[in-house]
Design an enzyme around this catalytic site. Sequence first.
Site, mmCIF file in Angstrom:
data_model
loop_
_atom_site.group_PDB
_atom_site.id
_atom_site.type_symbol
_atom_site.label_atom_id
_atom_site.label_comp_id
_atom_site.label_asym_id
_atom_site.label_seq_id
_atom_site.Cartn_x
_atom_site.Cartn_y
_atom_site.Cartn_z
ATOM 1 C CG HIS A 253 -1.412 2.610 -3.988
ATOM 2 N ND1 HIS A 253 -2.003 2.581 -5.223
ATOM 3 C CD2 HIS A 253 -1.753 1.441 -3.399
ATOM 4 C CE1 HIS A 253 -2.665 1.457 -5.389
ATOM 5 N NE2 HIS A 253 -2.537 0.740 -4.288
ATOM 6 C CD GLN B 93 -2.820 -0.988 -0.200
ATOM 7 O OE1 GLN B 93 -3.518 -0.006 -0.468
ATOM 8 N NE2 GLN B 93 -2.694 -2.003 -1.038
ATOM 9 C CD GLU C 48 -8.469 2.454 0.485
ATOM 10 O OE1 GLU C 48 -8.763 2.490 -0.726
ATOM 11 O OE2 GLU C 48 -7.401 2.926 0.942
ATOM 12 C CG HIS C 49 -7.323 -1.743 1.580
ATOM 13 N ND1 HIS C 49 -6.708 -0.567 1.189
ATOM 14 C CD2 HIS C 49 -8.019 -2.190 0.511
ATOM 15 C CE1 HIS C 49 -7.007 -0.320 -0.071
ATOM 16 N NE2 HIS C 49 -7.811 -1.283 -0.507
#
Length: 436
Positions: A267, A264, A333-334
Amino acid sequence: MVRVNILDFRGERLTKRFLKQRLPRAAETHADIERRVAELLSQVQSGGTRAVKEFTARFDSVDLESLRVPVSELKRAEAELDPAIKSALVESISRARQVAHDQRPDDVRTELSSGAQVTTRHLPIERVGLYVPGGLAVYPSTVVMNVVPAQAAGSASLAIASPPQSNGLPHPTVLATAHILGVDEVWAMGGAQAIGALAYGLDDDEDLAPVDLITGPGNAYVAAAKSLMRTQVGIDAVAGPTEIIILADSTADPAFVAADLISQAEHDELAASVLVTDSTELSERVQAELLAQVPAAVHHERIDTALSGQQSAIVLVDDLASGIDVVNGYAGEHVEVHTADAHAVAARITNGGAVFVGDWAPVSLGDYCAGSNHVLPTMGTAAHGSGLGVHSFIKVSQVIDYDRSALAEVADHIEVLADSEQLPAHGRAVSIRFEE
């Protein structure tokens, strides 16, 4: 050298207020740029195609003759697509369609008494604008995640906007994915100007009909534009940088945990990677893995910046129950769960855009091929918001069907309530129907 912040919550009373104040977050940036974006949107509204082309030249360094991508370019992009990429996209689309099909709600008819019926209808939003970002990476998966649920909902008209490259066209893989999905309306425009064009439409040199809803992620300028335009058009959410929060105990594999945090952080420099654990040993082993894995990553500088930022941290807690409280307080989010009896623990996660259970369900699976959607709520909004899905492209309308006797049953109640609110004409609209 990666230096992840360590937050020690052991011995603390993990109230909602404490967690709101102390959990790591990326700095809010929307307020700082909204003034500039508001001016840009005003120019798009008044200047139409000319303004969009001028902003494209300024921000993307491309002079465009036309904003609409010819269908021939979509066909060419698919024909030239790497067969392995096409195969992966087809599988991703197939799985996403299976999940989306099962999300479609049925209309519901409720009979309250003889002659008294209310039907709740689920209607597709007719025209949707789908934003696909460019920038640091290419995102054909975002095309899939936006288009598939919109098609499953029954939206009749879809328009994709994505920033142009130096050749004046969006990335060819984005174009190819649109064509595979059967979408032939693609616009070479990005940033806040694309959001304005989708919302206001263009009717001068280009024929872009305004949309009813805009979905899809983007940078801070896109997010600010969506926020400002939501009085004109529906939006899915105002998204912040991507984030992952992992709940892990001593049974977790530190190499897997580190790899998922890195995935992540890849990103964006503002991406948030958070580990919550009750095991100091695991914390130390994950830090060692980060030191080993980050330098070997292609985007190691970006990853290092994200992992070292204020938005990322390793959070130490007293026990697993406290860890669950932290994860629910973060509302990420995750969410990944790497614990003993991971399924039981995951069932107690009530605030998470998407929850990934165990060693074999990394966030990367959800990004591409799980069948789930990867457009998810960020910045704590998973406490009240949902990820993109068929429901995002549906509006609910109710049809009220009463006959004379059914209205008569409740006529007195209506008049009493209308009088109590000092709205006698409301009651009169009912009583006049029963006068001789």
